[in-house]
Design an enzyme around this catalytic site. Structure first.
Site, PDB file in Angstrom:
ATOM      1  N   GLU A 112      32.897  83.987  70.066  1.00  0.00           N
ATOM      2  CA  GLU A 112      33.429  82.570  69.165  1.00  0.00           C
ATOM      3  C   GLU A 112      32.453  82.830  67.693  1.00  0.00           C
ATOM      4  O   GLU A 112      32.567  84.227  67.081  1.00  0.00           O
ATOM      5  CB  GLU A 112      32.987  81.350  69.561  1.00  0.00           C
ATOM      6  CG  GLU A 112      33.383  81.232  70.664  1.00  0.00           C
ATOM      7  CD  GLU A 112      32.519  78.894  71.633  1.00  0.00           C
ATOM      8  OE1 GLU A 112      32.556  78.837  70.651  1.00  0.00           O
ATOM      9  OE2 GLU A 112      32.868  78.634  72.750  1.00  0.00           O
ATOM     10  N   LYS A 114      30.427  81.691  64.127  1.00  0.00           N
ATOM     11  CA  LYS A 114      30.106  81.134  64.275  1.00  0.00           C
ATOM     12  C   LYS A 114      30.010  80.320  62.631  1.00  0.00           C
ATOM     13  O   LYS A 114      30.336  81.352  61.908  1.00  0.00           O
ATOM     14  CB  LYS A 114      28.617  81.877  63.940  1.00  0.00           C
ATOM     15  CG  LYS A 114      27.475  80.538  63.464  1.00  0.00           C
ATOM     16  CD  LYS A 114      26.199  81.621  64.025  1.00  0.00           C
ATOM     17  CE  LYS A 114      25.003  80.268  64.189  1.00  0.00           C
ATOM     18  NZ  LYS A 114      24.697  79.634  62.982  1.00  0.00           N
ATOM     19  N   TYR A 224      33.401  73.630  70.628  1.00  0.00           N
ATOM     20  CA  TYR A 224      33.317  74.873  70.686  1.00  0.00           C
ATOM     21  C   TYR A 224      32.079  74.386  71.650  1.00  0.00           C
ATOM     22  O   TYR A 224      31.659  74.633  73.202  1.00  0.00           O
ATOM     23  CB  TYR A 224      31.992  75.224  70.163  1.00  0.00           C
ATOM     24  CG  TYR A 224      31.357  74.758  69.337  1.00  0.00           C
ATOM     25  CD1 TYR A 224      30.082  74.833  69.339  1.00  0.00           C
ATOM     26  CD2 TYR A 224      31.767  75.053  67.561  1.00  0.00           C
ATOM     27  CE1 TYR A 224      29.336  74.147  68.761  1.00  0.00           C
ATOM     28  CE2 TYR A 224      30.837  74.480  67.251  1.00  0.00           C
ATOM     29  CZ  TYR A 224      29.662  74.154  67.440  1.00  0.00           C
ATOM     30  OH  TYR A 224      28.727  73.651  66.666  1.00  0.00           O
ATOM     31  N   LYS A 312      24.302  87.270  63.806  1.00  0.00           N
ATOM     32  CA  LYS A 312      24.092  86.969  62.504  1.00  0.00           C
ATOM     33  C   LYS A 312      24.959  88.233  61.624  1.00  0.00           C
ATOM     34  O   LYS A 312      24.640  89.362  61.972  1.00  0.00           O
ATOM     35  CB  LYS A 312      23.039  86.645  61.858  1.00  0.00           C
ATOM     36  CG  LYS A 312      22.302  85.636  62.638  1.00  0.00           C
ATOM     37  CD  LYS A 312      23.741  84.118  62.389  1.00  0.00           C
ATOM     38  CE  LYS A 312      23.295  83.424  61.657  1.00  0.00           C
ATOM     39  NZ  LYS A 312      22.623  82.471  60.842  1.00  0.00           N
ATOM     40  N   CYS A 406       4.740  79.023  25.846  1.00  0.00           N
ATOM     41  CA  CYS A 406       5.292  77.434  26.746  1.00  0.00           C
ATOM     42  C   CYS A 406       6.829  76.909  25.848  1.00  0.00           C
ATOM     43  O   CYS A 406       6.385  76.944  24.553  1.00  0.00           O
ATOM     44  CB  CYS A 406       5.184  76.436  27.095  1.00  0.00           C
ATOM     45  SG  CYS A 406       6.155  75.223  27.280  1.00  0.00           S
ATOM     46  N   CYS A 429       2.348  68.732  27.691  1.00  0.00           N
ATOM     47  CA  CYS A 429       3.534  68.664  27.829  1.00  0.00           C
ATOM     48  C   CYS A 429       4.481  68.200  28.220  1.00  0.00           C
ATOM     49  O   CYS A 429       4.524  67.877  29.427  1.00  0.00           O
ATOM     50  CB  CYS A 429       3.476  70.138  28.457  1.00  0.00           C
ATOM     51  SG  CYS A 429       5.025  71.099  28.306  1.00  0.00           S
TER      52      CYS A 429
HETATM   53  S1  IVH Z   1      27.720  76.390  70.027  1.00  0.00           S
HETATM   54  C1  IVH Z   1      23.671  75.430  73.298  1.00  0.00           C
HETATM   55  N1  IVH Z   1      28.690  77.150  69.475  1.00  0.00           N
HETATM   56  O1  IVH Z   1      25.352  77.166  65.053  1.00  0.00           O
HETATM   57  C2  IVH Z   1      24.474  75.592  71.931  1.00  0.00           C
HETATM   58  N2  IVH Z   1      27.386  76.587  68.064  1.00  0.00           N
HETATM   59  O2  IVH Z   1      21.759  77.712  65.883  1.00  0.00           O
HETATM   60  C3  IVH Z   1      25.067  74.852  70.638  1.00  0.00           C
HETATM   61  N3  IVH Z   1      27.856  76.592  65.319  1.00  0.00           N
HETATM   62  O3  IVH Z   1      23.857  73.371  66.190  1.00  0.00           O
HETATM   63  C4  IVH Z   1      26.213  75.555  69.699  1.00  0.00           C
HETATM   64  N4  IVH Z   1      29.705  78.278  65.562  1.00  0.00           N
HETATM   65  O4  IVH Z   1      25.575  73.789  64.707  1.00  0.00           O
HETATM   66  C5  IVH Z   1      27.777  77.040  68.533  1.00  0.00           C
HETATM   67  N5  IVH Z   1      31.189  78.412  67.834  1.00  0.00           N
HETATM   68  C6  IVH Z   1      30.069  77.801  67.734  1.00  0.00           C
HETATM   69  C7  IVH Z   1      29.581  77.757  66.780  1.00  0.00           C
HETATM   70  C8  IVH Z   1      28.589  76.437  66.655  1.00  0.00           C
HETATM   71  C9  IVH Z   1      28.189  77.331  65.141  1.00  0.00           C
HETATM   72  C10 IVH Z   1      26.237  75.907  64.980  1.00  0.00           C
HETATM   73  C11 IVH Z   1      25.821  74.692  65.602  1.00  0.00           C
HETATM   74  C12 IVH Z   1      24.521  75.043  66.299  1.00  0.00           C
HETATM   75  C13 IVH Z   1      24.370  76.053  65.426  1.00  0.00           C
HETATM   76  C14 IVH Z   1      23.330  77.104  66.438  1.00  0.00           C
END
Ligand code: IVH
Length: 664
Positions: A112, A114, A224, A312, A406, A429
């Site tokens: 998915e 992020k 998600y 990341k 300064c 100051c």
């Molecule tokens: S799943 C147990 N899916 O990233 C897993 N999180 O550090 C729960 N996030 O708090 C999250 N895209 O706000 C999931 N495709 C995705 C995501 C996602 C962004 C954010 C979410 C979460 C943080 C995780």
């Protein structure tokens, strides 16, 4: 069922369906005009028959009242976060870890995007959207239902069938890059402060107490994950994602089943290459084990599931030019060089200034005015200069040296922290003064409402030359000042007087002792009980306190020994600002070493207020129920924590019993 009720239900369903076609599928089948017409019909019917106005009515997306604050809402199952893989190797490690733990040869994953927004939870009861919350600390979030309602992509009533009694889904609220640019352009036109990036804009919009403002913000959502689902019989995560679509939720079009390690790495690389073509920010990809049975087997660590990981991307970088370098004076007199850049856009945000920290940093990277530099911005992190592109350096540049005066009062600067930092030597100051006053009056400090906007005026009219001067002010000093009238003078003096009753921790925090934040202020208040005793603090006492090390100790001692500071503190005391913090006897001792967990909603206290009550009485407020918990304070709508406390035989108090603890 009466005919009229049937008719209203039919219109609602029809509108909800068109809403879905328009906002989720981007494929409307009627004109906006027609939609509005039907909506007006519904409004008229609901006005006539208010008994049939229900939560799932499209008329209910707007018009909710302005709130004073958001109520806490406990997540029935914690909202976990993801552990990170910082590169491909760590993704491969994750893949092998999962195989090893499961002792399997074949495991399927879902890839998915992020999304870089704000995580939220939506709760449906019998298919109707009844509440929504922010993630908060993962256990307790804020109830932002009425703001979420304004997001048209969120179904108010689920479509299709197989609707569970309780369905909790989780997703990310975002603002697309184009919408973000437009939003900021409008704010600029209206002289409103700009948002730093789409994520902040989304977060800020969701935390508006007035839902009318949220409604105007271009928020979008992708779902998600799930929380609780009654009779959850999904076999795989992907099945769940597919069902989400049938219920009318927006899911991300890049969700994909990945059957092996190679496909995962390809997905990661493809998405990283494509990230600039997406209409919104993503800061990585997420891999989740597809089978829910295997997810369960893998379980979770404290805060992260073992069955998922976020891969990341490298932070985004751009090249731009340094136009000039400013030297800024902070509250404690430290001078920081800040580069003004030719503005560049990095993941939605326009970067035009970046801190260069100190002379060492400038020397190490050999940063000069007019240089072309690589600038990086990773998520929330403040932008930084990575390096200078020496090949592009023009002639006639010279190494940059911070001035020895300064920039505000032109007094000589002094070197501190082994020469790493420069500080203005003038304790009066004006730059420092204004900043320290700003801190003093701020909400977390003395909370003098309305003072911040008047600081420049008060300092420049010589009415205030230190924070204690506020307490000398009288209405007739103010009334003749520009922009002040009878009412505003009265109001300001009123809030100044009110601040005289501040608590000791807040007063200590307000003094602005370098390195002493809210928490340390509380520790100091507990130890010393009043300002006079704090002034006599000894080095060997301080160093033994929780959270206080040699640097903070030094900072406190330097502060309280400074003549000028002493004068200000004496003046505060003279004006009767002398709170005490009694932690020695009576009720304050009572809760000493007692651990509390709060659950559900209290009638009379916000969660923060209840926490302060406990902490001010020497107790500790934590989030998780364990054997060490002494009391569970249970408000309405308590969930899993109450169950757990019962199992562990922990003493459970309702709100009245809780308040009694403090009045006996
Ligand atoms: S799943 C147990 N899916 O990233 C897993 N999180 O550090 C729960 N996030 O708090 C999250 N895209 O706000 C999931 N495709 C995705 C995501 C996602 C962004 C954010 C979410 C979460 C943080 C995780």
């Amino acid at each position: 069922m009466k005919n009229i009720e049937k008719k209203i239900i039919k219109i609602k369903d029809e509108l909800n369906h068109h809403n879905y076609r328009y906002y989720v599928l981007n494929d409307p089948i009627i004109s906006d005009f027609k939609y509005d017409e039907i909506l007006r019909d519904l409004e008229a019917l609901e006005k006539k028959y208010p008994e049939y106005k229900t939560l799932d009515s499209p008329t209910q997306r707007v018009g909710a009242p302005i709130l004073k604050s958001f109520k806490p809402i406990e997540h029935r199952t914690p909202m976990l976060s993801l552990s990170n893989a910082k590169d491909q190797h760590e993704i491969v490690d994750f893949y092998h870890r999962v195989f090893k733990l499961l002792e399997l040869k074949n495991v399927e994953f879902v890839g998915e995007t992020k999304l870089d927004g704000l995580g939220v939870e939506l709760i449906y009861e019998n298919g109707i959207f009844i509440a929504g919350a922010t993630r908060g600390d993962g256990y307790v979030g804020e109830n932002i239902t009425q703001n979420l309602r304004t997001i048209h992509q969120i179904p108010l009533k689920l479509l299709g069938d197989n609707i569970p009694k309780i369905l909790e889904v989780r997703g990310e609220v975002i603002i697309s890059n184009n919408n973000f640019t437009e939003l900021n352009e409008n704010r600029k036109k209206n002289n409103e402060p700009l948002f730093a990036n789409p994520r902040n804009a989304a977060a800020g919009s969701l935390r508006q107490l007035n839902p009318e403002i949220t409604e105007k913000r271009p928020l979008e959502i992708f779902i998600y994950a799930f929380g609780e689902i009654t009779n959850n019989n999904f076999k795989t995560h992907f099945d769940f994602l597919e069902q989400l679509k049938k219920w009318g939720f927006p899911t991300n079009p890049y969700n994909k089943i990945l059957s092996d390690e190679k496909k995962m790495i390809n997905y990661f690389n493809d998405m990283e290459n494509d990230r600039n073509t997406l209409p919104y920010d993503i800061d990585g990809v997420v891999f989740k084990v597809n089978s829910l049975e295997l997810q369960n087997k893998l379980g979770t660590r404290t805060r992260n599931p073992r069955w998922a990981i976020a891969g990341k991307f490298k932070p985004k970088q751009e090249i731009t030019q340094i136009i000039s370098i400013d030297e800024q004076v902070g509250r404690t007199g430290i001078i920081t060089p800040v580069a003004n850049l030719k503005p560049v856009k990095i993941s939605g945000a326009t970067i035009s200034r970046v801190t260069l920290h100190n002379q060492d940093e400038i020397d190490r990277k050999d940063i000069r005015v007019n240089d072309f530099v690589v600038v990086e911005r990773a998520g929330d992190v403040i932008p930084k200069v990575i390096k200078v592109i020496k090949e592009k350096r023009t002639k006639n540049t010279k190494p940059y040296k911070l001035s020895n005066k300064c920039p505000i009062c032109h007094s000589p600067t002094i070197k501190i922290e082994n020469g790493a930092l420069l500080k203005c030597s003038n304790i009066s100051c004006p730059a420092q003064l204004k900043k320290s006053i700003e801190h003093f009056v701020s909400k977390k400090a003395m909370d003098i409402v309305g003072a911040e906007a008047t600081i420049n005026l008060l300092v420049e009219s010589n009415l205030i030359s230190n924070v204690a001067d506020f307490y000398k002010l009288q209405e007739n000093n103010l009334i003749n000042l520009e922009r002040f009238g009878n009412k505003s003078s009265k109001n300001l003096i009123g809030s100044i007087n009110k601040s005289k009753n501040i608590s000791l921790p807040k007063l200590i925090y307000a003094l602005g002792i370098p390195n002493v934040g809210e928490y340390t202020s509380k520790i100091l208040a507990e130890k010393y009980g009043n300002l006079n005793s704090l002034l006599n603090a000894k080095k060997d006492e301080l160093i033994l306190l929780e959270d206080i090390g040699p640097i903070v100790t030094e900072s406190i001692l330097t502060f309280v020994r400074d003549e000028k500071n002493l004068k200000v503190i004496q003046s505060l005391l003279k004006h009767g600002i002398d709170p005490t913090y009694d932690n020695s006897k009576n009720k304050l001792e009572k809760l000493k070493n007692k651990t509390f967990v709060l659950t559900g909603t209290l009638e009379n206290y916000t969660r923060d207020d209840a926490k302060s009550l406990i902490e001010n009485a020497g107790g500790k407020a934590t989030n998780t129920v364990s054997k060490k918990t002494n009391f569970l304070i249970s408000g309405s709508n308590s969930g899993s924590k109450l169950e757990k406390a019962k199992k562990l035989n922990i003493k459970i108090l309702n709100e009245t019993e809780f308040i009694k603890l403090f009045s006996e």
